[in-house]
Design an enzyme around this catalytic site. Structure first.
Site, short mmCIF file in Angstrom:
data_model
loop_
_atom_site.label_atom_id
_atom_site.label_comp_id
_atom_site.label_asym_id
_atom_site.label_seq_id
_atom_site.Cartn_x
_atom_site.Cartn_y
_atom_site.Cartn_z
N SER A 172 0.86 -1.18 0.00
CA SER A 172 0.00 0.00 0.00
C SER A 172 0.89 1.23 0.00
CB SER A 172 -0.89 -0.01 1.25
OG SER A 172 -1.52 1.23 1.45
N TYR A 186 -1.53 -0.64 10.60
CA TYR A 186 -1.60 -0.89 9.16
C TYR A 186 -0.33 -0.41 8.45
CZ TYR A 186 -3.62 -1.04 4.45
OH TYR A 186 -3.86 -1.30 3.14
#
Length: 299
Positions: A172, A186
């Site tokens: 990501s 995350y």
């Protein structure tokens, strides 16, 4: 004098490699043919994993589908078969290395060698660090990072033996930019996935390997239906999932080492390296990406 000569040669090689890389942006390498190859996708039961499966099936690849969600995974399998593709669904909790290793043995026995491994499974909590539970933090790292070790260790040896294969890490932009509140677990897990892929690629090249490739995928937020509470003051909108799927598959077929989506984030990565922290803070306030507190969801 000899050391100075080596420095000069290295500088010239860097300049040449830079020009070669820039040229590649305008004339990318040809897409490889994956017809008849086996593509294993984790997190294939929904979202982007399902789209990747459908795209590769259209290209004639045999897709192996891994997901903890049995119903969703079998739905992906049905959709692939309805379009005339070849699919094989296996219910696997990628957090559990024993399940990964056992499922890998079954795949090798019943389907054959895996040519392309796409580590796509991921989870997201969206809580501030003090509100995260210990279990949420562990789950995030187990799915987003540690599972990559288990799948790579399960399939890489066969790729090395044949000197052919491809390992794809779906990370990501949060693995490049830790500037979004409520994403500590995350971002950390995705940064770790980035580091794993970069080091793995280096490790493969250091052994003289030329047949096993790696691709690192770093997209912005995607409209998979699982994202809620994202606000962006200025800059990019939430990405369309079909557009991202096309770009990701294209990057894999062209064996790109890294693919940031959208492309303009490559410039932001350069600015992050060059600008002082005070300037970075100004840009951070301008773009102001925020995530409202929410329960976990999958990619």
């Amino acid at each position: 004098m000899f050391v100075l000569f080596q420095y000069l040669v290295t500088v010239l090689r860097v300049i040449f490699a830079t020009c070669e890389g820039i040229y590649g942006l305008f004339k990318p390498s040809e897409r490889k043919n994956v017809a008849g190859e086996t593509v294993l996708i984790t997190g294939a039961g929904q979202g982007m994993g399902r789209l990747y499966a459908l795209h590769f099936a259209k290209l004639g690849a045999k897709v192996v589908l891994w997901d903890i969600n049995k119903e969703g995974n079998e739905k992906t399998e049905s959709e692939v078969k309805e379009m005339g593709g070849d699919a094989y669904a296996v219910t696997v909790d990628v957090r559990r290395k024993e399940q990964v290793y056992d499922a890998a043995k079954v795949v090798k026995s019943e389907v054959g060698k895996v040519d392309i491994l796409i580590n796509n499974a991921g989870v997201f909590s969206g809580e501030s660090i003090c509100k995260l539970t210990d279990e949420q933090i562990l789950r995030t790292f187990e799915v987003n990072t540690l599972s990559h070790f288990w799948t790579i260790r399960a399939f890489l040896p066969d790729m090395l033996e044949d000197d052919y294969g491809h390992i794809v890490t779906v990370s990501s932009l949060a693995g490049k930019f830790g500037t979004i509140p409520r994403l500590t677990d995350y971002c950390a897990s995705k940064y770790a996935a980035v580091g794993l892929t970069e080091c793995l690629d280096c490790e493969l090249r250091s052994t003289g390997n030329t047949g096993v490739k790696t691709t690192l995928i770093c997209p912005f937020f995607i409209d998979t239906g699982f994202i809620h509470g994202i606000t962006i003051k200025h800059g990019d909108d939430i990405l369309k999932k079909e557009e991202v799927a096309n770009l990701v598959v294209d990057a894999i077929l062209r064996e790109k080492r890294e693919c940031m989506i959208p492309f303009n984030w490559n410039l932001k990565a350069v600015l992050k390296t060059l600008l002082p922290f005070q300037a970075q803070n100004v840009l951070e306030k301008f773009f102001a990406i925020n995530v409202r507190s929410q329960s976990a969801f999958r990619h």
